[in-house]
Design a protein around this motif. Sequence first.
Motif, PDB file in Angstrom:
ATOM      1  N   TRP A   1       0.878  -1.175   0.000  1.00 36.65           N
ATOM      2  CA  TRP A   1       0.000   0.000   0.000  1.00 36.65           C
ATOM      3  C   TRP A   1       0.913   1.221   0.000  1.00 36.65           C
ATOM      4  O   TRP A   1       1.717   1.389   0.910  1.00 36.65           O
ATOM      5  CB  TRP A   1      -0.875   0.031   1.264  1.00 36.65           C
TER       6      TRP A   1
ATOM      7  N   PRO B   1      -0.176   4.837   2.836  1.00 33.17           N
ATOM      8  CA  PRO B   1      -1.514   4.590   3.397  1.00 33.17           C
ATOM      9  C   PRO B   1      -1.985   5.701   4.333  1.00 33.17           C
ATOM     10  O   PRO B   1      -3.175   5.995   4.386  1.00 33.17           O
ATOM     11  CB  PRO B   1      -1.339   3.271   4.152  1.00 33.17           C
ATOM     12  N   ASP B   2      -1.049   6.343   5.040  1.00 30.82           N
ATOM     13  CA  ASP B   2      -1.480   7.319   6.036  1.00 30.82           C
ATOM     14  C   ASP B   2      -2.213   8.518   5.447  1.00 30.82           C
ATOM     15  O   ASP B   2      -2.934   9.216   6.157  1.00 30.82           O
ATOM     16  CB  ASP B   2      -0.306   7.760   6.916  1.00 30.82           C
TER      17      ASP B   2
ATOM     18  N   ALA C   1      -4.638   8.240   3.620  1.00 30.25           N
ATOM     19  CA  ALA C   1      -6.057   7.855   3.701  1.00 30.25           C
ATOM     20  C   ALA C   1      -6.673   8.330   5.008  1.00 30.25           C
ATOM     21  O   ALA C   1      -7.868   8.623   5.073  1.00 30.25           O
ATOM     22  CB  ALA C   1      -6.206   6.341   3.576  1.00 30.25           C
ATOM     23  N   LEU C   2      -5.843   8.421   6.061  1.00 30.94           N
ATOM     24  CA  LEU C   2      -6.369   8.770   7.377  1.00 30.94           C
ATOM     25  C   LEU C   2      -6.925  10.190   7.430  1.00 30.94           C
ATOM     26  O   LEU C   2      -7.605  10.565   8.369  1.00 30.94           O
ATOM     27  CB  LEU C   2      -5.285   8.605   8.450  1.00 30.94           C
ATOM     28  N   GLU C   3      -6.599  10.967   6.405  1.00 31.18           N
ATOM     29  CA  GLU C   3      -7.092  12.347   6.360  1.00 31.18           C
ATOM     30  C   GLU C   3      -8.386  12.445   5.561  1.00 31.18           C
ATOM     31  O   GLU C   3      -8.950  13.524   5.420  1.00 31.18           O
ATOM     32  CB  GLU C   3      -6.057  13.275   5.715  1.00 31.18           C
TER      33      GLU C   3
ATOM     34  N   PHE D   1     -12.411   7.468   3.367  1.00 33.83           N
ATOM     35  CA  PHE D   1     -11.711   6.276   3.833  1.00 33.83           C
ATOM     36  C   PHE D   1     -12.418   5.688   5.057  1.00 33.83           C
ATOM     37  O   PHE D   1     -12.589   4.477   5.166  1.00 33.83           O
ATOM     38  CB  PHE D   1     -10.247   6.576   4.168  1.00 33.83           C
TER      39      PHE D   1
END
Lengths: 193, 66
Positions: free
Chosen positions: A114, A117-118, A120-122, A126
């Motif tokens: 991936w 990936p971090d 996506a945390l925003e 997601f």
Amino acid sequence: MQKRSLEAGEIAEHRPALLRYARLHLRDAAAAEDAVQEALVAALQAADSFNGESALQTWLISILRRKLVDHMRRGRREMAAADAGLDTAEGEESGFINRLFESNGHWATPPAAWTNPDAALEQAEFYAAFEECVRGLPERTAEAFVLREIGGLEAGEICKELAISASNYWVLMHRARLRLRECLQKRWFASHT
Amino acid sequence: MLSCKDTSELVSRSLDEELSWRQRIAVRLHLLICGACRRFVAQMGFIRRAARRYPGGAGGRDQGSR
């Protein structure tokens, strides 16, 4: 005068977040609504004990968590016979795990990389995908996962709440994580990396 | 030597309790030679971060501090 007084409106603002949290625990939408309602009432009654040190939402979640556990407990008592059904569902689960690995224990399909990936945390979308994936877990598996990873309970507390042995717990969590990984891979990372 | 399946089991477990040193070493050895499991470990860490940041999560983004 260090204590600031809590107002009903201030507490009610958190209702949507509490409801989303409750819906992860309880499939039954009406039961989730009830639990949130009970938690809000309890929060108002206990408003004096809110010391303002923890964030309001954290405090509300801790109250809600107790209500949810009550509901889950009640639900289990009402469906004492449903445990047999759960066993079958969880038995099919081990089939899922076996499909993920070859008979020699190698990945059937190795996890793909991936990228970043971090990021996506925003993204709110997601979390919608994440939520769907958690809801897609078999019921007990989802309960254990949510209590542990979202509720932040310790493994021992969860075993007590769900009345399962430590080894059951390891199996449930292993399945939950493998399933979520696979689901996020399909629903998010396949199209976002 | 651990299989990928065993490794994934122990990695999951390590997120809930400390492994014995034997288990830790076995996992580490396996990870040295297995890129797929290294990705798995990274993704498990990611899933934990996602759950903690999920609205209402234990490490929650505090939405109510206004």
